[in-house]
Each structure stands twice: as structure tokens, then as C-alpha cells.
Design a protein around this motif. Structure first.
Motif, PDB file in Angstrom:
ATOM      1  N   ALA A  43       0.837  -1.203   0.000  1.00 13.58           N
ATOM      2  CA  ALA A  43       0.000   0.000   0.000  1.00 13.58           C
ATOM      3  C   ALA A  43       0.873   1.255   0.000  1.00 13.58           C
ATOM      4  O   ALA A  43       0.531   2.267  -0.597  1.00 13.58           O
ATOM      5  CB  ALA A  43      -0.944  -0.016   1.199  1.00 13.58           C
ATOM      6  N   ARG A  78       4.722  -2.818  -5.852  1.00 12.45           N
ATOM      7  CA  ARG A  78       3.478  -2.056  -5.885  1.00 12.45           C
ATOM      8  C   ARG A  78       2.455  -2.843  -6.698  1.00 12.45           C
ATOM      9  O   ARG A  78       2.806  -3.477  -7.699  1.00 12.45           O
ATOM     10  CB  ARG A  78       3.756  -0.719  -6.574  1.00 12.45           C
ATOM     11  N   HIS A 123      -3.381   2.191  -7.805  1.00 11.91           N
ATOM     12  CA  HIS A 123      -3.026   2.737  -6.486  1.00 11.91           C
ATOM     13  C   HIS A 123      -1.674   3.474  -6.559  1.00 11.91           C
ATOM     14  O   HIS A 123      -0.708   2.934  -7.092  1.00 11.91           O
ATOM     15  CB  HIS A 123      -2.931   1.582  -5.485  1.00 11.91           C
ATOM     16  N   THR A 181     -14.754  -3.756  -7.079  1.00 19.14           N
ATOM     17  CA  THR A 181     -13.514  -3.047  -6.770  1.00 19.14           C
ATOM     18  C   THR A 181     -13.825  -1.581  -6.464  1.00 19.14           C
ATOM     19  O   THR A 181     -14.931  -1.106  -6.734  1.00 19.14           O
ATOM     20  CB  THR A 181     -12.505  -3.199  -7.941  1.00 19.14           C
ATOM     21  N   PRO A 209      -6.993  -1.573  -5.563  1.00 17.81           N
ATOM     22  CA  PRO A 209      -6.003  -2.468  -6.152  1.00 17.81           C
ATOM     23  C   PRO A 209      -6.437  -3.932  -6.213  1.00 17.81           C
ATOM     24  O   PRO A 209      -5.785  -4.712  -6.880  1.00 17.81           O
ATOM     25  CB  PRO A 209      -4.810  -2.319  -5.208  1.00 17.81           C
ATOM     26  N   THR A 210      -7.502  -4.293  -5.517  1.00 17.25           N
ATOM     27  CA  THR A 210      -7.880  -5.715  -5.520  1.00 17.25           C
ATOM     28  C   THR A 210      -9.280  -5.860  -6.101  1.00 17.25           C
ATOM     29  O   THR A 210     -10.045  -4.894  -6.176  1.00 17.25           O
ATOM     30  CB  THR A 210      -7.886  -6.285  -4.084  1.00 17.25           C
ATOM     31  N   SER A 269     -11.708   4.500   0.547  1.00 18.48           N
ATOM     32  CA  SER A 269     -11.646   3.258   1.302  1.00 18.48           C
ATOM     33  C   SER A 269     -12.989   2.591   1.429  1.00 18.48           C
ATOM     34  O   SER A 269     -14.039   3.230   1.372  1.00 18.48           O
ATOM     35  CB  SER A 269     -11.026   3.486   2.679  1.00 18.48           C
ATOM     36  N   GLU A 302      -7.159   1.633   2.536  1.00 20.96           N
ATOM     37  CA  GLU A 302      -7.318   2.866   1.758  1.00 20.96           C
ATOM     38  C   GLU A 302      -6.482   2.845   0.482  1.00 20.96           C
ATOM     39  O   GLU A 302      -5.343   2.387   0.488  1.00 20.96           O
ATOM     40  CB  GLU A 302      -6.896   4.056   2.611  1.00 20.96           C
ATOM     41  N   ARG A 303      -7.059   3.311  -0.631  1.00 14.11           N
ATOM     42  CA  ARG A 303      -6.314   3.459  -1.876  1.00 14.11           C
ATOM     43  C   ARG A 303      -6.094   4.950  -2.102  1.00 14.11           C
ATOM     44  O   ARG A 303      -7.029   5.735  -1.974  1.00 14.11           O
ATOM     45  CB  ARG A 303      -7.134   2.889  -3.038  1.00 14.11           C
ATOM     46  N   ARG A 304      -4.882   5.335  -2.395  1.00 12.78           N
ATOM     47  CA  ARG A 304      -4.584   6.774  -2.533  1.00 12.78           C
ATOM     48  C   ARG A 304      -4.072   7.099  -3.920  1.00 12.78           C
ATOM     49  O   ARG A 304      -3.287   6.335  -4.476  1.00 12.78           O
ATOM     50  CB  ARG A 304      -3.521   7.184  -1.519  1.00 12.78           C
ATOM     51  N   ASN A 305      -4.491   8.241  -4.420  1.00  8.38           N
ATOM     52  CA  ASN A 305      -3.977   8.740  -5.701  1.00  8.38           C
ATOM     53  C   ASN A 305      -3.711  10.232  -5.588  1.00  8.38           C
ATOM     54  O   ASN A 305      -4.597  10.995  -5.188  1.00  8.38           O
ATOM     55  CB  ASN A 305      -5.000   8.528  -6.819  1.00  8.38           C
TER      56      ASN A 305
END
Ligand code: DO4
Ligand code: MG
Length: 290
Positions: free
Chosen positions: A68, A74, A128, A161, A193-194, A276, A282-285
């Protein structure tokens, strides 16, 4: 090619297995999504497949926290979708926010036919940690946190997703005919991501989604929604997408946003958008000008 399998305490990233290993494992299927598809069709047992891969030393274990944070390895996109589609105005909040007296958003919210639009090609999608785009000609671009469905043959729901249907709202508000320009551009869609398979989700209409926008240390926006507020059923959206339209394996359908960034709080270059779904982390961009 990325298939990530989560097990308690670790994530196994098949990308590290290398193409040859993966090809042997999935018997000449050419893409990661086929693994999911074949498991869905019960053509093989994913657990046995995993064990075999582990025995052959093909899997690389990583701690989720390291992945993450982008330390060491990654996760990329969980699938390279042939197409990404979006559903619009599937939450009351989205209809209310967009309305400007024309009635089109209210009408589509209650109409039998949903709003569906072409959203992205694989190369416009980001994973991600990669930057989502804000168009240079947009003064107000917002995050649209959504649950997206990953589809298999005949519209089968292979999994769910996290997605961000980043949109230039000012361009759409100027004239709804500008919708493709407000929706489709470089870095306009983040997901992953999953992929969570349906058997892992007790109730797909009770998924809680959270979003926060960080500007440096400061949180400048936070919002949440649950799929319980979704006006339409997932199968209904898939059914409309598949009308007179071939839906290829790996197609992603984003199901609309219930989280609205108020006018004046749009994304700026350097902001970081965190999405999230509590069970997934949490996925961050970060946001970049494109
Ligand atoms: O026409 C507007 C797009 C709506 C949308 O993307 C959403 O409700 O999520
Ligand atoms: Mg949307």
C-alpha cells in the motif's frame, strides 16, 4: 498481468511469478482476468491452483502495508479492462447536485433506462499510487468515489472493486453535451487495487465507501456513502449495458457516486484522494494536471 491474492497477513502478487509461470498456471490463458473467470465457471479450484503456485515457488509474499505504501513492490491495476463504462445518477445526491432546471438528471434518476456512458480505455486508468488527472481546462474537477463491477462472459459479476470516476463537473454543467469531455481524458479513472469476489461480500448493498481529500497535512474534504443508497440493482445496470452491446471479459462498470464534493472544493494539483472500503484499507492517488 497482475493477479493479487490476499491471505491473512500477506498479499501474494502473481506479477512477481513472471509471465511464463503464470501462463503455465492458467493453461495458456492470456490474461489475469481469465483466472477469475475460470474460477467463476468452476473450471478449476483456485485454492488448489494457489497451493500449486506456492509449492512451485511462483508467488512473492508481501506485507499489505508495504504494498500500500509502494515499498519494495506495488500493485498495478488488477485487470487491464477492454472497456470501462460508468453509470450515472444512481444515487439521489448525484441527481440533486447536478440539477440546473433542465430536469434531465431527475428524469434519468427515475427512468427505467439508466444513464450509462463510455468512461475509459485501459491506458487512461490508473492504479493505487498513480496520479489521477485534472484537466487544465477545468476549474472544478471532483472525485467520484464508486463501487465498480468487474464483468466476465455474458455479464457475469466476477467481482467488485474501488473506483474513482474523476470528472470535470464544470465542463458537464456548462452543457451536458460536453459529457464525454468531462469524463474521458488522461488519468480519468482509478480503480483497484484488488478485486473482491462476490462470495466474499455478505451483502453488496451494504458496502460503505469513504473518501477524503488531503491537501498537504490538511483534510479538505471527507464524505461517505453506502451501496444501500443505490437506486438500482447491480444486475439491472449490467443488463442495460449488455443490451445490443457485446460486453467483453474484464470490462469494468462503475456504478455511480453517492459522494459529492461541494462546489468550490474541487481537486487541485498535489491533492491526494484517499478512497476506502473499510475491509480493504485505503487506496490513494495524487492529483496531477493533464
Ligand atoms: O451525467 C452525469 C454523470 C453522473 C455520474 O457519473 C455519477 O452519478 O456518478
Ligand atoms: Mg460517476
Amino acid at each position: 498481468f497482475t493477479v493479487a491474492v490476499e491471505q491473512p497477513g500477506q498479499t501474494l502478487d502473481l506479477a512477481e511469478a513472471g509471465w511464463d509461470g503464470c501462463r503455465a498456471l492458467v493453461s495458456h490463458e492470456e490474461c489475469g482476468i481469465e483466472v477469475l473467470e475460470r474460477a467463476f465457471q468452476r473450471e478449476f479450484d483456485p485454492q488448489r491452483w494457489l497451493e500449486g503456485a506456492e509449492r512451485a515457488g511462483l508467488l512473492a509474499p508481501f506485507a499489505w502495508e508495504d504494498l500500500a505504501a509502494g515499498r519494495g513492490a506495488r500493485l498495478g491495476l488488477p485487470v487491464d479492462p477492454p472497456e470501462v463504462w460508468g453509470a450515472g445518477v444512481t444515487y439521489r445526491r448525484s441527481a440533486d447536485f447536478r440539477e440546473e432546471g433542465t430536469g434531465i438528471y431527475d428524469r434519468v434518476y427515475s427512468a427505467e433506462r439508466p444513464e450509462l456512458f463510455f468512461k475509459a480505455t485501459a491506458w487512461r486508468c490508473v492504479a493505487h499510487g498513480e496520479p489521477i488527472g485534472r484537466r487544465r481546462d477545468s476549474g472544478f474537477t471532483a472525485a467520484e468515489p464508486e463501487i465498480a463491477i468487474v464483468l466476465g462472459r455474458s455479464g457475469a459479476v466476477l467481482g467488485f472493486t474501488l473506483a474513482n470516476d474523476v470528472s470535470a463537473w464544470d465542463i458537464e454543467r456548462d452543457n451536458p453535451l460536453y459529457l464525454p469531455q468531462s469524463k474521458v481524458y488522461t488519468g480519468c479513472f482509478a480503480f483497484g487495487p484488488t478485486i473482491v469476489t462476490p462470495d466474499e461480500i455478505p451483502d453488496p448493498y451494504a458496502i460503505a465507501l469513504r473518501c477524503r481529500v488531503l491537501r498537504g497535512e490538511r483534510e479538505v474534504f471527507a464524505g461517505e456513502a453506502t451501496t444501500g443508497q443505490l437506486k438500482r440493482r447491480f444486475e439491472e445496470l449490467v443488463g442495460w449495458l449488455a443490451r445490443s452491446n457485446e460486453v467483453r471479459t474484464g470490462t469494468v462498470l462503475s456504478t455511480g457516486t453517492g459522494i459529492i464534493q461541494p462546489l468550490g472544493s474541487g481537486l487541485r494539483e498535489g491533492d491526494v484522494v484517499g478512497l476506502s472500503w473499510p475491509e480493504l484499507g485505503e487506496r490513494r492517488n495524487p492529483v496531477a494536471l493533464v
